[in-house]
Scaffold this motif. Structure first.
Motif, short mmCIF file in Angstrom:
data_model
loop_
_atom_site.label_atom_id
_atom_site.label_comp_id
_atom_site.label_asym_id
_atom_site.label_seq_id
_atom_site.Cartn_x
_atom_site.Cartn_y
_atom_site.Cartn_z
N SER A 294 34.77 36.46 38.47
CA SER A 294 34.51 35.22 39.21
C SER A 294 34.48 34.03 38.26
O SER A 294 35.05 32.97 38.54
N VAL A 295 33.78 34.21 37.13
CA VAL A 295 33.69 33.13 36.15
C VAL A 295 35.05 32.81 35.57
O VAL A 295 35.44 31.64 35.43
N LEU A 296 35.83 33.85 35.24
CA LEU A 296 37.16 33.63 34.67
C LEU A 296 38.08 32.93 35.67
O LEU A 296 38.84 32.02 35.28
N ARG A 297 38.00 33.33 36.93
CA ARG A 297 38.82 32.65 37.96
C ARG A 297 38.42 31.19 38.07
O ARG A 297 39.27 30.30 38.19
N SER A 298 37.10 30.94 38.06
CA SER A 298 36.62 29.56 38.15
C SER A 298 37.13 28.73 36.98
O SER A 298 37.65 27.62 37.16
N LEU A 299 37.00 29.27 35.77
CA LEU A 299 37.45 28.54 34.58
C LEU A 299 38.93 28.22 34.63
O LEU A 299 39.36 27.11 34.30
N PHE A 300 39.72 29.18 35.05
CA PHE A 300 41.17 28.98 35.06
C PHE A 300 41.60 28.05 36.19
O PHE A 300 42.30 27.06 35.98
N ILE A 301 41.15 28.35 37.41
CA ILE A 301 41.61 27.59 38.58
C ILE A 301 41.05 26.17 38.58
O ILE A 301 41.79 25.20 38.80
N GLN A 302 39.76 26.03 38.30
CA GLN A 302 39.14 24.72 38.42
C GLN A 302 39.41 23.81 37.22
O GLN A 302 39.48 22.60 37.38
N THR A 303 39.57 24.39 36.04
CA THR A 303 39.91 23.58 34.88
C THR A 303 41.24 22.87 35.09
O THR A 303 41.41 21.71 34.71
#
Length: 532
Positions: free
Chosen positions: A434-443
């Protein structure tokens, strides 16, 4: 469930989930069926309904809310085409069953009573078309839901119920008419038994206590919370909790402390509006006992995240209500501000009043975030709906949203994630993904700079709140998307029926104002009325 701010369909993808929570109503109904009945739950939010699923069944039970009306009609049509009988219940059916076609058996009101009546007749080969009751069941006799019939890998949260009914009677709410006025609660051991049953199927994570007002009986709730704390300790803190309550929670410090110790991390409150006249007219007197900003800040300072509902479209709303609400939400520092347009739901005092006034246009679709109203509002319809779009854009601009997140995090005590001296649940691979998806998608999103500023601010302020930061950022992703969708949605033209009713309403208002202006005996009232 259609995509709305409430569906979180754009947020749950970060966790690799398909839906927020399984259908507690159907799990409870399944537990009430005789042991020789073979039951299966098919949640259309996580699995496609196929002809084979229906054809293999002796009978199909459907439960739905009003917002699921279109999907409900599609399932009934499939069953009719395949010749399989349909039994339906739930809030939508209970409220509007006389307008629903294609259903063989309506099992209305609360299933603890009407389902048993139906099953007895079904076994005897004499099932009736409609089952109703004015009696209200003792929820202490409700069986443990069939948690084994759902796969929790598909969901972000597990729902449980402790009580039914809310002690308040708001004009726009249907709870009193659906469930009565007497507060009914489960026993402490009964609720702990349900927690144990959820624990035994291997689930760990959030429990959503779905009560319409969890604190409706404060004395019993405190007794329950005191029992939950040692249960959590003895099970190594497998759950945290979210629920719904009323604003008067802020006036009971002991209750707030107990909720924090029992790992309640979020509470939904019906705040509605800062306009006192609107709260008063809606019967929301519990929101008038103390300054609302003070109340909400006190709850947040206890470590409880506040998610709140807001409404525009009250008869008494001033023309600048949209600017007033935006500033109010900013002062409250509530990240999740669920703003909707007023709807007249069936089985509500509001529905009955508007019908009597000749202002009701149609049955509600249950979605208060649609660009329409099912009655003639006092405020011109286009002004109301365009103002609503403008309000959403203001509060869900990424910069404004993340600023509210910062402010509320600064109010939290460190004990928010060190509750009752116990550890937070262990980080698992799903959390990491979840954290990795957030970092990639939202960044790399259009608001990437604001997102990274928010992460960096939290890292410098207090690393304990990084979980809150990621959680709020992912929720924000959903809110931003839904806001853009609503901004692109055109407002449909006002119907001829609505225009005619509006003309009559405006004529009546003009006549009232003229009468007041001509009443020389009330000069002070006239002055106040004109100023308002």
């Amino acid at each position: 469930i259609p995509g709305t701010f409430w569906s979180y369909n754009h947020a749950i993808k970060f966790q690799g989930k398909k839906s927020l929570m399984p259908p507690l109503g159907l799990m409870t109904i399944a537990a009430m069926l005789p042991s020789d009945f073979e039951s299966r739950i098919l949640d259309m939010n996580v699995e496609k309904l196929k002809d084979r699923d229906i054809a293999e069944s002796d009978i199909v039970f459907i439960s739905a809310m009003i917002v699921q009306k279109d999907s409900f009609e599609g399932v009934v049509a499939m069953c009719n085409r395949l010749g399989v009988p349909v039994a339906a219940g739930g809030p939508y059916v209970t409220s509007l069953y006389e307008k629903i076609a294609g259903v063989d058996h309506f099992i209305l009101d609360e299933g603890e009573i009407t389902l048993h009546q139906f099953i007895e007749d079904y076994r005897n080969g004499t099932p009736k078309p409609v089952y109703r009751t004015e009696d209200k069941p003792d929820v202490a006799l409700t069986p443990v839901p069939r948690f084994d019939l759902v796969d929790m890998k598909d969901y972000t949260s597990m729902p449980l119920q402790y009580s039914r009914v809310c002690p308040f009677s708001c004009e726009f709410c249907d709870i009193i008419n659906l469930f009565g006025r007497k507060m009914r609660t489960k026993g402490v051991e009964q609720f702990l038994g349900e927690l144990q049953a959820v624990y035994d199927i291997g689930y760990r994570g959030n429990i959503f206590v779905v009560d319409d007002n969890f604190i409706g009986n404060k004395m019993k709730v405190k007794e329950l919370l005191r029992a939950i704390v040692p249960w959590l300790e003895s099970h190594n803190f497998p759950f945290d909790f979210t629920t719904e309550a009323s604003v008067n929670l802020s006036q009971d410090e002991e209750l707030m402390d107990l909720m924090a110790k029992a790992r309640f991390v979020l509470v939904f409150l019906g705040i509605e509006t800062p306009v006192a006249a609107s709260l008063q007219s809606a019967g929301k007197s519990q929101n008038l006992k103390e300054d609302l900003v003070t109340s909400i800040h006190r709850i947040q300072e206890k470590g409880l995240d506040v998610c709140a509902g807001f409404i525009v479209g009250f008869d008494t709303d001033p023309e600048n209500i949209f600017e007033i609400q935006a500033e109010f939400i900013k002062q409250l520092a509530i990240p999740t501000a669920m703003v909707g347009v007023m709807l007249a739901l069936p089985n509500t005092q509001l529905h009955d009043r508007l019908k009597a006034e000749g202002r009701l246009l149609a049955d509600s679709d249950g979605n208060n975030q649609t660009l329409d109203v099912n009655f003639v509002p006092v405020m011109p319809r286009d002004v109301l709906l365009n103002g609503y779009k403008r309000l959403l854009k203001e509060i869900y601009t990424p910069k404004n949203y993340f600023q509210r997140c910062r402010e509320v995090i600064m109010r939290y005590p460190e004990s928010r994630w060190v509750i009752a001296g116990g550890p937070r649940k262990k980080v698992n691979w799903e959390d990491v993904k979840s954290v990795l998806r957030s970092l990639f998608i939202q960044t790399f999103s259009s608001y990437g700079v604001q997102y990274l500023k928010f992460l960096w601010w939290t890292f410098r302020f207090n690393k304990l709140f990084l979980r809150d930061t990621i959680y709020n950022a992912v929720r924000g992703h959903h809110y931003f998307k839904m806001t853009r969708i609503i901004q692109r949605t055109p407002i449909t033209a006002e119907t001829e029926k609505s225009r005619n009713l509006r003309a009559r309403l405006e004529g009546a208002l003009a006549a009232t104002i003229k009468t007041i202006e001509e009443t020389t005996a009330l000069p002070k009232f006239k002055k106040v009325f004109q100023e308002d």
